[in-house]
Write a protein that holds these residues in place. Structure first.
Motif, PDB file in Angstrom:
ATOM      1  N   ALA A 186       4.827   6.854   7.344  1.00 22.15           N
ATOM      2  CA  ALA A 186       3.043   6.464   7.455  1.00 22.15           C
ATOM      3  C   ALA A 186       2.407   7.755   7.451  1.00 22.15           C
ATOM      4  CB  ALA A 186       2.797   5.518   8.724  1.00 22.15           C
ATOM      5  N   ARG A 187       3.132   9.109   8.120  1.00 25.35           N
ATOM      6  CA  ARG A 187       2.489  10.296   8.163  1.00 25.35           C
ATOM      7  C   ARG A 187       2.438  10.982   7.098  1.00 25.35           C
ATOM      8  NH1 ARG A 187       3.919  12.419  14.287  1.00 25.35           N
ATOM      9  NH2 ARG A 187       2.642  10.846  15.308  1.00 25.35           N
TER      10      ARG A 187
ATOM     11  N   ARG B 152      -8.344   6.894   9.759  1.00 29.37           N
ATOM     12  CA  ARG B 152      -7.379   5.975  10.826  1.00 29.37           C
ATOM     13  C   ARG B 152      -6.888   5.137   9.683  1.00 29.37           C
ATOM     14  NH1 ARG B 152     -11.402   2.281  14.473  1.00 29.37           N
ATOM     15  NH2 ARG B 152     -12.444   1.063  12.698  1.00 29.37           N
ATOM     16  N   THR B 153      -5.560   4.845   9.827  1.00 30.04           N
ATOM     17  CA  THR B 153      -4.741   3.916   8.975  1.00 30.04           C
ATOM     18  C   THR B 153      -4.601   2.539   9.278  1.00 30.04           C
ATOM     19  OG1 THR B 153      -2.631   4.433   9.920  1.00 30.04           O
ATOM     20  CG2 THR B 153      -3.462   5.869   8.145  1.00 30.04           C
TER      21      THR B 153
ATOM     22  N   ASP C 202       0.495   8.512   1.971  1.00 31.17           N
ATOM     23  CA  ASP C 202      -0.048   7.167   2.637  1.00 31.17           C
ATOM     24  C   ASP C 202      -1.135   7.440   3.306  1.00 31.17           C
ATOM     25  OD1 ASP C 202       2.295   5.428   1.911  1.00 31.17           O
ATOM     26  OD2 ASP C 202       3.351   6.631   3.285  1.00 31.17           O
ATOM     27  N   THR C 203      -1.728   8.657   3.818  1.00 30.12           N
ATOM     28  CA  THR C 203      -2.607   8.629   4.797  1.00 30.12           C
ATOM     29  C   THR C 203      -3.496   9.853   4.032  1.00 30.12           C
ATOM     30  OG1 THR C 203      -1.224   7.918   6.450  1.00 30.12           O
ATOM     31  CG2 THR C 203      -3.158   9.225   7.074  1.00 30.12           C
TER      32      THR C 203
ATOM     33  N   ASN D 257      -3.850   7.904  16.445  1.00 26.62           N
ATOM     34  CA  ASN D 257      -3.403   6.841  15.293  1.00 26.62           C
ATOM     35  C   ASN D 257      -1.982   6.880  15.188  1.00 26.62           C
ATOM     36  OD1 ASN D 257      -4.615   5.827  12.622  1.00 26.62           O
ATOM     37  ND2 ASN D 257      -2.922   6.781  12.035  1.00 26.62           N
TER      38      ASN D 257
ATOM     39  N   ARG E 258      -6.125   3.799   3.667  1.00 22.87           N
ATOM     40  CA  ARG E 258      -4.898   4.324   3.225  1.00 22.87           C
ATOM     41  C   ARG E 258      -4.927   4.787   1.702  1.00 22.87           C
ATOM     42  NH1 ARG E 258      -1.002  -0.594   5.910  1.00 22.87           N
ATOM     43  NH2 ARG E 258      -2.067  -0.416   7.995  1.00 22.87           N
ATOM     44  N   ASN E 259      -4.045   5.926   1.570  1.00 17.70           N
ATOM     45  CA  ASN E 259      -4.083   6.198   0.086  1.00 17.70           C
ATOM     46  C   ASN E 259      -3.324   5.417  -0.728  1.00 17.70           C
ATOM     47  OD1 ASN E 259      -4.357   8.352  -1.656  1.00 17.70           O
ATOM     48  ND2 ASN E 259      -3.101   9.669  -0.669  1.00 17.70           N
TER      49      ASN E 259
ATOM     50  N   VAL F   4      -7.130  12.545  10.892  1.00 23.62           N
ATOM     51  CA  VAL F   4      -6.977  11.529   9.502  1.00 23.62           C
ATOM     52  C   VAL F   4      -8.107  10.358   9.270  1.00 23.62           C
ATOM     53  CG1 VAL F   4      -4.448  11.599   9.698  1.00 23.62           C
ATOM     54  CG2 VAL F   4      -5.397   9.909  11.064  1.00 23.62           C
TER      55      VAL F   4
END
Ligand code: DAH
Length: 340
Positions: free
Chosen positions: A147-148, A165-166, A152-153, A135, A193-194, A163
């Motif tokens: 993004a990590r 996947r974003t 966000d994830t 990812n 995505r969060n 995770v």
């Protein structure tokens, strides 16, 4: 006697009418002074004493059932609960089976798959639960890339990081690890995505990713492929423009806009009066990414692109709220009946 009781009982249970005359005949047959049930009570004298208890009970039961049936139908006829009508109206239209509908996201995804398959792209899929390598890391994301971030994830596990996947870009890595160039594939799928859920954002959405790796693939190939896609998806007169952008896994990177297919570029609420709408990110696959997957970046080049299915569906169908895709409200879904 027990046999007769059973026989009458079956007949009473099956009896049904909407007609007062037939109901009166039922009463006369079973319940009137000279009816079948009083006759059985008359015969009861002859039942041997050891059977009396059981037969007596069955007889009372029979009488009650007949009386209840009579009362029920009488009430139905009087109150009109059942329409007093003896014929079936054969001229009434039949009840059609309600046809289902394809979900708008499936309609758009299938259309995209068809458009790209016409120029030789094949479909592949990857897992929705991904490791950090596929990812982020193999896609050239720096260790401290935002993004990590947990904000966000969605992380399933930390150390090693697993995770949701974003993006579908993770499937690029899987494709390049598993297969040798030439690779010409698209990867449709669900991503996470969060995000706070609102009319414009959702924590679940869908993307279609594309990847083309071969000898001498150039930015001109990328542009022509996406130009073809825009025409097929949004119509012949559609214009495209590429704006420089940044993604860790492509260099150079761009975002592609299409001329607004609603107002033709004049300006309207769909394009926020700019005449253009953004539909995807794209670029030439970064040599680091090729090397991370064991592909010689001196020998091969390639392009990649990724776009949101919801975004395209929202534009094409003028949908105001992204949440509608996930609520399963039949009033929304029924509007797509017949579209395949
Ligand atoms: N993965 C990016 C996103 O989710 C979209 C994207 C941009 C995909 C550029 C690509 C690409 O393949 O080349 O925002």
């Amino acid at each position: 006697m027990q046999d007769l009781i059973n026989q009458y009982l079956a007949e009473i249970e099956l009896f049904f009418t909407q007609n007062a005359e037939e109901l009166e005949q039922f009463r006369i047959k079973f319940l009137s002074k000279k009816g079948l049930i009083p006759a059985l009570f008359e015969d009861f004298k002859n039942v041997p004493p050891e059977q009396r208890r059981a037969v007596g009970q069955a007889l009372n039961d029979l009488k009650n059932k007949a009386q209840e049936k009579f009362n029920l139908i009488k009430e139905q006829i009087e109150t009109g609960a059942v329409e007093v009508k003896s014929d079936i109206d054969l001229s009434l239209p039949v009840d059609f089976l309600q046809p289902g509908s394809r979900h708008p996201l499936s309609i758009i995804r299938n259309e995209m798959v068809q458009i790209f398959s016409r120029i030789g792209f094949v479909v592949a899929e990857g897992p929705e639960i991904e490791d950090d390598w596929h990812n982020f890391t193999a896609l050239n994301f720096q260790q401290d890339h935002p993004a990590r971030d947990m904000q966000d994830t969605f992380f399933i596990e930390k150390n090693p990081d697993i995770v949701l996947r974003t993006h579908t870009s993770s499937v690029q890595i899987r494709a390049m690890e598993l297969r040798k160039p030439p690779i010409r594939e698209i990867f449709p799928g669900r991503v996470f995505r969060n995000e706070a859920i609102s009319a414009r954002a959702h924590c679940i959405f869908h993307q279609v990713e594309g990847l083309y790796i071969d000898h001498d693939v150039s930015f001109a190939d990328l542009k022509q492929t996406l130009y073809y896609f825009a025409h097929e998806m949004f119509g012949e007169g559609t214009r495209v423009r590429f704006r420089p952008s940044y993604f860790p896994f492509t260099e150079p990177s761009a975002e592609m806009d299409i001329s607004c297919f609603v107002c033709g570029g004049k300006g309207c609420p769909i394009c926020k009066y700019s005449g253009w709408v953004e539909i995807l990110g794209c670029g030439m696959v970064d040599p680091n990414v090729l090397e991370n997957c064991g592909i010689n970046s001196e020998e091969y080049t390639g392009f990649a692109f990724g776009m949101g299915i919801e975004r395209i569906a929202i534009l094409k169908y003028k949908i105001q709220d992204i949440r509608l895709f996930f609520e399963n409200d039949v009033r929304f879904l029924k509007q797509f009946t017949g579209v395949v």
